[in-house]
Design a protein around this motif. Structure first.
Motif, PDB file in Angstrom:
ATOM      1  N   VAL A 248       0.845  -1.198   0.000  1.00 19.09           N
ATOM      2  CA  VAL A 248       0.000   0.000   0.000  1.00 19.09           C
ATOM      3  C   VAL A 248       0.878   1.244   0.000  1.00 19.09           C
ATOM      4  O   VAL A 248       0.616   2.192  -0.743  1.00 19.09           O
ATOM      5  CB  VAL A 248      -0.991  -0.011   1.186  1.00 19.09           C
ATOM      6  N   ALA A 249       1.910   1.253   0.787  1.00 20.38           N
ATOM      7  CA  ALA A 249       2.824   2.405   0.808  1.00 20.38           C
ATOM      8  C   ALA A 249       3.448   2.613  -0.564  1.00 20.38           C
ATOM      9  O   ALA A 249       3.543   3.746  -1.048  1.00 20.38           O
ATOM     10  CB  ALA A 249       3.913   2.191   1.859  1.00 20.38           C
ATOM     11  N   ALA A 250       3.843   1.525  -1.216  1.00 21.92           N
ATOM     12  CA  ALA A 250       4.475   1.627  -2.535  1.00 21.92           C
ATOM     13  C   ALA A 250       3.504   2.139  -3.596  1.00 21.92           C
ATOM     14  O   ALA A 250       3.880   2.934  -4.452  1.00 21.92           O
ATOM     15  CB  ALA A 250       5.043   0.274  -2.950  1.00 21.92           C
ATOM     16  N   SER A 251       2.252   1.681  -3.524  1.00 21.07           N
ATOM     17  CA  SER A 251       1.315   2.057  -4.589  1.00 21.07           C
ATOM     18  C   SER A 251       0.560   3.359  -4.323  1.00 21.07           C
ATOM     19  O   SER A 251       0.090   3.989  -5.262  1.00 21.07           O
ATOM     20  CB  SER A 251       0.317   0.922  -4.851  1.00 21.07           C
ATOM     21  N   THR A 252       0.453   3.765  -3.049  1.00 20.33           N
ATOM     22  CA  THR A 252      -0.334   4.969  -2.743  1.00 20.33           C
ATOM     23  C   THR A 252       0.452   6.064  -2.050  1.00 20.33           C
ATOM     24  O   THR A 252      -0.002   7.198  -1.997  1.00 20.33           O
ATOM     25  CB  THR A 252      -1.529   4.621  -1.820  1.00 20.33           C
ATOM     26  N   GLY A 253       1.576   5.707  -1.464  1.00 24.44           N
ATOM     27  CA  GLY A 253       2.344   6.674  -0.689  1.00 24.44           C
ATOM     28  C   GLY A 253       1.858   6.804   0.747  1.00 24.44           C
ATOM     29  O   GLY A 253       2.456   7.525   1.541  1.00 24.44           O
ATOM     30  N   LEU A 254       0.788   6.089   1.099  1.00 27.51           N
ATOM     31  CA  LEU A 254       0.274   6.154   2.465  1.00 27.51           C
ATOM     32  C   LEU A 254       1.151   5.341   3.406  1.00 27.51           C
ATOM     33  O   LEU A 254       1.513   4.209   3.099  1.00 27.51           O
ATOM     34  CB  LEU A 254      -1.149   5.580   2.541  1.00 27.51           C
ATOM     35  N   GLY A 255       1.448   5.908   4.548  1.00 21.70           N
ATOM     36  CA  GLY A 255       2.104   5.148   5.591  1.00 21.70           C
ATOM     37  C   GLY A 255       1.110   4.175   6.198  1.00 21.70           C
ATOM     38  O   GLY A 255      -0.104   4.273   5.965  1.00 21.70           O
ATOM     39  N   ASP A 256       1.603   3.249   6.994  1.00 24.23           N
ATOM     40  CA  ASP A 256       0.738   2.225   7.567  1.00 24.23           C
ATOM     41  C   ASP A 256      -0.376   2.823   8.432  1.00 24.23           C
ATOM     42  O   ASP A 256      -1.531   2.407   8.342  1.00 24.23           O
ATOM     43  CB  ASP A 256       1.563   1.228   8.387  1.00 24.23           C
ATOM     44  N   ALA A 257      -0.034   3.785   9.275  1.00 28.49           N
ATOM     45  CA  ALA A 257      -1.043   4.387  10.152  1.00 28.49           C
ATOM     46  C   ALA A 257      -2.156   5.040   9.333  1.00 28.49           C
ATOM     47  O   ALA A 257      -3.348   4.834   9.599  1.00 28.49           O
ATOM     48  CB  ALA A 257      -0.394   5.407  11.082  1.00 28.49           C
ATOM     49  N   ALA A 258      -1.786   5.815   8.326  1.00 24.73           N
ATOM     50  CA  ALA A 258      -2.793   6.476   7.479  1.00 24.73           C
ATOM     51  C   ALA A 258      -3.607   5.458   6.691  1.00 24.73           C
ATOM     52  O   ALA A 258      -4.822   5.630   6.506  1.00 24.73           O
ATOM     53  CB  ALA A 258      -2.108   7.456   6.527  1.00 24.73           C
ATOM     54  N   ALA A 259      -2.983   4.391   6.253  1.00 23.85           N
ATOM     55  CA  ALA A 259      -3.698   3.359   5.502  1.00 23.85           C
ATOM     56  C   ALA A 259      -4.756   2.690   6.371  1.00 23.85           C
ATOM     57  O   ALA A 259      -5.871   2.415   5.904  1.00 23.85           O
ATOM     58  CB  ALA A 259      -2.716   2.320   4.955  1.00 23.85           C
ATOM     59  N   TYR A 260      -4.441   2.457   7.638  1.00 24.93           N
ATOM     60  CA  TYR A 260      -5.432   1.870   8.541  1.00 24.93           C
ATOM     61  C   TYR A 260      -6.598   2.829   8.771  1.00 24.93           C
ATOM     62  O   TYR A 260      -7.749   2.397   8.872  1.00 24.93           O
ATOM     63  CB  TYR A 260      -4.800   1.445   9.867  1.00 24.93           C
ATOM     64  N   GLN A 261      -6.324   4.114   8.841  1.00 26.05           N
ATOM     65  CA  GLN A 261      -7.414   5.089   8.992  1.00 26.05           C
ATOM     66  C   GLN A 261      -8.315   5.077   7.765  1.00 26.05           C
ATOM     67  O   GLN A 261      -9.538   5.117   7.882  1.00 26.05           O
ATOM     68  CB  GLN A 261      -6.850   6.488   9.235  1.00 26.05           C
ATOM     69  N   GLU A 262      -7.730   5.007   6.586  1.00 24.00           N
ATOM     70  CA  GLU A 262      -8.522   4.961   5.356  1.00 24.00           C
ATOM     71  C   GLU A 262      -9.335   3.670   5.275  1.00 24.00           C
ATOM     72  O   GLU A 262     -10.491   3.685   4.835  1.00 24.00           O
ATOM     73  CB  GLU A 262      -7.615   5.105   4.124  1.00 24.00           C
ATOM     74  N   LEU A 263      -8.755   2.565   5.713  1.00 25.56           N
ATOM     75  CA  LEU A 263      -9.486   1.298   5.731  1.00 25.56           C
ATOM     76  C   LEU A 263     -10.675   1.394   6.687  1.00 25.56           C
ATOM     77  O   LEU A 263     -11.767   0.904   6.369  1.00 25.56           O
ATOM     78  CB  LEU A 263      -8.557   0.145   6.124  1.00 25.56           C
ATOM     79  N   ALA A 264     -10.486   2.034   7.816  1.00 20.19           N
ATOM     80  CA  ALA A 264     -11.589   2.217   8.776  1.00 20.19           C
ATOM     81  C   ALA A 264     -12.722   3.008   8.144  1.00 20.19           C
ATOM     82  O   ALA A 264     -13.899   2.636   8.286  1.00 20.19           O
ATOM     83  CB  ALA A 264     -11.083   2.931  10.038  1.00 20.19           C
ATOM     84  N   ILE A 265     -12.396   4.070   7.422  1.00 18.62           N
ATOM     85  CA  ILE A 265     -13.427   4.882   6.766  1.00 18.62           C
ATOM     86  C   ILE A 265     -14.146   4.038   5.721  1.00 18.62           C
ATOM     87  O   ILE A 265     -15.387   4.033   5.646  1.00 18.62           O
ATOM     88  CB  ILE A 265     -12.799   6.134   6.131  1.00 18.62           C
ATOM     89  N   LEU A 266     -13.399   3.330   4.903  1.00 17.46           N
ATOM     90  CA  LEU A 266     -13.994   2.503   3.841  1.00 17.46           C
ATOM     91  C   LEU A 266     -14.959   1.465   4.419  1.00 17.46           C
ATOM     92  O   LEU A 266     -16.091   1.323   3.950  1.00 17.46           O
ATOM     93  CB  LEU A 266     -12.885   1.826   3.044  1.00 17.46           C
ATOM     94  N   LEU A 267     -14.523   0.773   5.441  1.00 14.33           N
ATOM     95  CA  LEU A 267     -15.368  -0.279   6.010  1.00 14.33           C
ATOM     96  C   LEU A 267     -16.591   0.276   6.733  1.00 14.33           C
ATOM     97  O   LEU A 267     -17.689  -0.219   6.551  1.00 14.33           O
ATOM     98  CB  LEU A 267     -14.550  -1.155   6.970  1.00 14.33           C
ATOM     99  N   THR A 268     -16.387   1.276   7.545  1.00 14.04           N
ATOM    100  CA  THR A 268     -17.521   1.744   8.358  1.00 14.04           C
ATOM    101  C   THR A 268     -18.551   2.527   7.553  1.00 14.04           C
ATOM    102  O   THR A 268     -19.730   2.490   7.872  1.00 14.04           O
ATOM    103  CB  THR A 268     -17.047   2.576   9.558  1.00 14.04           C
ATOM    104  N   ARG A 269     -18.114   3.188   6.523  1.00 17.56           N
ATOM    105  CA  ARG A 269     -19.087   3.926   5.704  1.00 17.56           C
ATOM    106  C   ARG A 269     -19.702   3.026   4.631  1.00 17.56           C
ATOM    107  O   ARG A 269     -20.791   3.292   4.158  1.00 17.56           O
ATOM    108  CB  ARG A 269     -18.446   5.150   5.081  1.00 17.56           C
ATOM    109  N   GLY A 270     -18.977   1.968   4.259  1.00 18.32           N
ATOM    110  CA  GLY A 270     -19.494   1.046   3.244  1.00 18.32           C
ATOM    111  C   GLY A 270     -20.406  -0.022   3.801  1.00 18.32           C
ATOM    112  O   GLY A 270     -21.151  -0.652   3.074  1.00 18.32           O
ATOM    113  N   LEU A 271     -20.342  -0.239   5.104  1.00 20.82           N
ATOM    114  CA  LEU A 271     -21.177  -1.265   5.721  1.00 20.82           C
ATOM    115  C   LEU A 271     -22.430  -0.646   6.285  1.00 20.82           C
ATOM    116  O   LEU A 271     -23.367  -1.254   6.629  1.00 20.82           O
ATOM    117  CB  LEU A 271     -20.405  -2.000   6.834  1.00 20.82           C
TER     118      LEU A 271
END
Length: 189
Positions: free
Chosen positions: A166-189
């Motif tokens: 994810v860092a290689a393809s998006t530039g997001l660090g691990d912490a930021a990637a987990y925050q984005e995953l949280a948004i995706l899951l909680t708003r998509g469910l």
């Protein structure tokens, strides 16, 4: 049979200092001499903690993830409802990873023993997210999604984060990637 190592306050403090150092700077470039000098202790003190630098780094990585897991689980105590629990959990994962420098994450990815610790913790966290999703679907709080599928997608994303893809393809660090995953899951469910 090996004698169990007694964990003293000094050893715990030393592990905490070691964790802070390697999170900040990484560890691949550091020798045992470097670590002893930076931690203001002797090499023999470090050898009492582990038999080699590799084992010391692995033990420090285990120490870090054990403490992080305790903090992440504790964060759930105030969360109410499935969305809040999933968001809180994933954001807490990200928050626990925030102190980890890019160098630490790169060194972790390149070290089989310490990397295995991160991989194992990622698998455990992915199962925990799947469990939170399943509980939310069963309680009727989340849309009638196939919980195992959504959990599997979350797990795949978490593994990609852990493997630095994810860092290689998006530039997001691990912490930021987990925050984005949280948004995706909680708003998509």
């Amino acid at each position: 049979m090996a004698t169990p190592v007694r964990i003293t306050a000094r050893r715990m403090a030393l592990f905490d200092e070691l964790v802070a150092l390697i999170l900040d700077e990484g560890f691949a470039h550091l020798t045992l001499d470097d670590l002893a000098a930076r931690l203001h202790c002797s090499k023999s003190t470090l050898y009492r903690l582990a038999d080699s630098k590799e084992q010391l780094v692995r033990a420090a990585t285990v120490h870090f993830f054990r403490a992080a897991t305790e903090q992440i689980e504790a964060s759930l105590s105030g969360a109410v409802g499935a969305r809040d629990r999933i968001r809180t959990y994933l954001e807490a994962v990200g928050e626990q990873l925030r102190p980890a420098s890019a160098q630490f994450m790169e060194d972790l990815a390149g070290d089989s023993a310490a990397g295995e610790v991160y991989e194992r913790n990622t698998r455990w966290a992915a199962r925990r997210v799947q469990q939170l999703i399943t509980e939310g679907v069963e309680a009727g709080e989340l849309r009638d999604a196939h919980a195992a599928f959504v959990g599997d997608i979350a797990a795949a994303a978490m593994v990609r984060i852990q493997q630095r893809q994810v860092a290689a393809s998006t530039g997001l660090g691990d912490a930021a990637a987990y925050q984005e995953l949280a948004i995706l899951l909680t708003r998509g469910l």
